[in-house]
Scaffold this active site. Structure first.
Site, PDB file in Angstrom:
ATOM      1  N   GLU A 263      -3.898  12.517 -23.934  1.00 13.86           N
ATOM      2  CA  GLU A 263      -4.230  11.762 -23.061  1.00 13.86           C
ATOM      3  C   GLU A 263      -3.934  12.010 -21.525  1.00 13.86           C
ATOM      4  O   GLU A 263      -2.835  12.564 -21.154  1.00 13.86           O
ATOM      5  CB  GLU A 263      -4.023  10.298 -23.238  1.00 13.86           C
ATOM      6  CG  GLU A 263      -4.408   9.629 -24.848  1.00 13.86           C
ATOM      7  CD  GLU A 263      -4.168   8.331 -24.864  1.00 13.86           C
ATOM      8  OE1 GLU A 263      -3.696   7.448 -23.914  1.00 13.86           O
ATOM      9  OE2 GLU A 263      -4.513   7.705 -25.885  1.00 13.86           O
ATOM     10  N   HIS A 281      -8.441   4.196 -23.652  1.00 15.70           N
ATOM     11  CA  HIS A 281      -6.944   3.453 -23.753  1.00 15.70           C
ATOM     12  C   HIS A 281      -6.940   2.109 -23.029  1.00 15.70           C
ATOM     13  O   HIS A 281      -6.331   1.894 -22.273  1.00 15.70           O
ATOM     14  CB  HIS A 281      -5.670   4.249 -23.095  1.00 15.70           C
ATOM     15  CG  HIS A 281      -4.553   3.846 -23.899  1.00 15.70           C
ATOM     16  ND1 HIS A 281      -3.550   4.722 -24.330  1.00 15.70           N
ATOM     17  CD2 HIS A 281      -4.189   2.756 -24.486  1.00 15.70           C
ATOM     18  CE1 HIS A 281      -2.481   4.275 -25.032  1.00 15.70           C
ATOM     19  NE2 HIS A 281      -2.698   3.038 -25.009  1.00 15.70           N
TER      20      HIS A 281
END
Length: 528
Positions: A263, A281
């Protein structure tokens, strides 16, 4: 002089006001976390640092933080804080482990609905001017089996919501007791059973060596054909390439992913599939959650700076400055004894008993118990700390008995950590000598004298001639160097224990070979 706190990331005005109301001088610079050079210039002027995720607290920054006493992270993740470096400088690191739980659980439920009814794809199609009513044939949630992997704080909230949706909930969690499962209204099952029965699977377990890649090609093949899988926990729980293959083949009918192995996720094997929903997220991204964690961290930091109270600390138990010199060596002992037992426990836990004998019984044993339970739980729940451990144990219904008594043996102080599972009872005891180093004195009632070391091998075997030579030979073949070798037995020819300190990591293949030696009952690599 009033303590000074620097807030270097965005925190709500209400949190800033809490600091001020408590008498803490507050410097609110919400964009400073992005400027590491400017932050390094001024960090030496503050007693506390309140952050979110933008501020990176490195060892280099901490060298400049000569006054800093506490770092408070509004949220659960502390990947942006060098905790060992902070600990070495005596700086408390706090987080807010439970502030995002409801938000994350609700996001998982929302993702489940999204893939059950293909809402994102149907929305895109309809807004593009199509009317594909027959294309989007969803499934009902009611009466379906929801499998929850990890039934801790977030997983238990998901279970509660799923029960309200009239789903049948099953859960896999080694720390979930039958009593707690009944209280939550879930059926406790083994992983293979969950994979075979669940219509929907949602992941809520922390990332540990045991859970990494738990959604592997092998486990995906064990699932019910047409299962739908949701991951709002950690990206590394899923083998993303295997998941893509399962989604393409139809073994998995739909997937919803809020977290990814890398990420920010700008590319990922899971992207581009019509039966996948992805979000960036967002598990903790609600106004309420962000406000909750901000208020919590302000309260915790103020309590510490003004009154010396420690809560939700990741690197220190709740003890006062007066107690610290006596208590700290025993905190280390308790945590290591717990870790020893935790690394060897593989079946359902019934009860933990911790016995304090002699002088140690006069100390603050609650802090010691918290450290022992943290050590015990950490091999499976990696993000457990000395503050959250008792709460986590209680959530899973683990009974903890704490016993104090006068010294009965040869040692001024003795701590015994005993765990009862559905298969056996295992006890390990130790003390702290004058040098301040924790030592193991007995395992399962067998006397053995050994220091803890970063890498160790534990073996139980029948006391027969030739074992030591064969054992040492295997380690030599595996290029594993022995540092110290401690032995114990209950009787000649009876049960024996070897506890060996080695240099570096032990290859799993070496443990497998030790396990095949004649008379060996158990062999395990341990890390401390």
């Amino acid at each position: 002089m009033a303590p000074r706190v620097l807030i270097s990331d965005a925190l709500s005005p209400a949190a800033v006001q809490i600091f001020k109301d408590q008498g803490v001088e507050t410097d609110f610079q919400p964009n400073l976390g992005k400027d590491k050079d400017k932050l390094a210039e001024i960090i030496g002027n503050y007693d506390g640092l309140a952050i979110r995720s933008n501020t990176k607290v490195t060892a280099k920054l901490l060298e400049k933080a000569t006054r800093l006493k506490v770092i408070g992270r509004a949220g659960i993740g502390v990947d942006n804080v060098d905790i060992p470096a902070a600990t070495g400088r005596g700086i408390i690191v706090m987080n807010t482990p439970f502030g995002n739980s409801i938000t994350t659980a609700e996001h998982a439920i929302a993702m489940m609905f999204a893939i059950a009814r293909e809402i994102p794809a149907a929305d895109a199609s309809t807004q593009a001017g199509k009317w594909e009513k027959n294309r989007f044939m969803g499934v009902e949630i009611t009466a379906k089996v929801l499998g929850i992997i990890g039934c801790g704080n977030i997983g238990s909230i998901v279970a509660s919501r799923a029960n309200g949706l009239r789903m049948r909930v099953i859960a896999f969690d080694p720390f979930l007791t039958p009593e707690r499962a009944r209280e939550l209204g879930v059926e406790k099952v083994e992983l293979d059973d969950l994979l075979a029965r669940a219509d929907f699977i949602t992941l809520h377990t922390p990332l540990t060596p045991q859970t990494k890649g738990i959604m592997s090609a092998e486990n995906l093949a064990k699932t019910k054909k047409g299962v739908r899988i949701i991951n709002c926990a950690r990206g590394e729980l899923v083998d993303e390439n295997a998941m893509r293959a399962a989604l393409e083949s139809g073994q998995v009918a739909g997937g919803a992913f809020d977290v990814f192995s890398e990420e920010p996720a700008v590319k990922n094997p899971l992207f581009g599939l019509p039966n996948v929903v992805c979000t960036p997220h967002l598990g903790a991204s609600t106004t309420e959650a962000q406000e909750n964690v901000a208020l919590q961290v302000a309260e915790q930091m103020s309590d510490y700076l003004m009154r010396g109270a420690i809560s939700n600390a990741l690197n220190f138990p709740s003890i006062t400055a007066d107690e610290a010199p006596k208590l700290t060596p025993f905190v280390a002992l308790a945590e290591k004894l717990g870790s020893f037992a935790g690394q060897l426990t593989e079946s359902e836990i019934r009860k933990v008993t911790i016995i304090y004998e002699g002088a140690v019984a006069e100390l603050k044993t609650k802090a010691l118990t918290a450290a022992a339970i943290a050590g015990f739980l950490r091999p499976i729940l990696s993000d457990v700390n000395v503050v959250s451990a008792p709460v986590v144990a209680k959530e899973r219904g683990i009974v903890i008995d704490e016993i104090t008594r006068a010294a009965e043996g040869d040692y001024e102080s003795l701590i015994t950590f005993s765990v009862t599972t559905d298969k056996q009872e295992r006890a390990v005891a130790g003390t702290v000598f004058q040098d301040g180093k924790p030592r193991i004195l007995s395992i399962k009632g067998i006397k053995v004298d050994a220091e803890f070391a970063p890498s160790m091998i534990y073996v139980t075997n029948e006391d027969k001639p030739g074992f030591i030579g064969r054992f040492a030979g295997l380690l030599g073949d595996a290029k594993v160097n022995i540092a110290t070798f401690a032995l114990g037995r209950d009787a000649p020819g009876g049960s024996a224990i070897a506890l060996v300190q080695v240099d570096g990591d032990v290859p799993p293949s070496a443990i497998d070979k030790i396990q095949t030696l004649p008379g060996v009952k158990q062999a395990k690599a341990l890390r401390f």
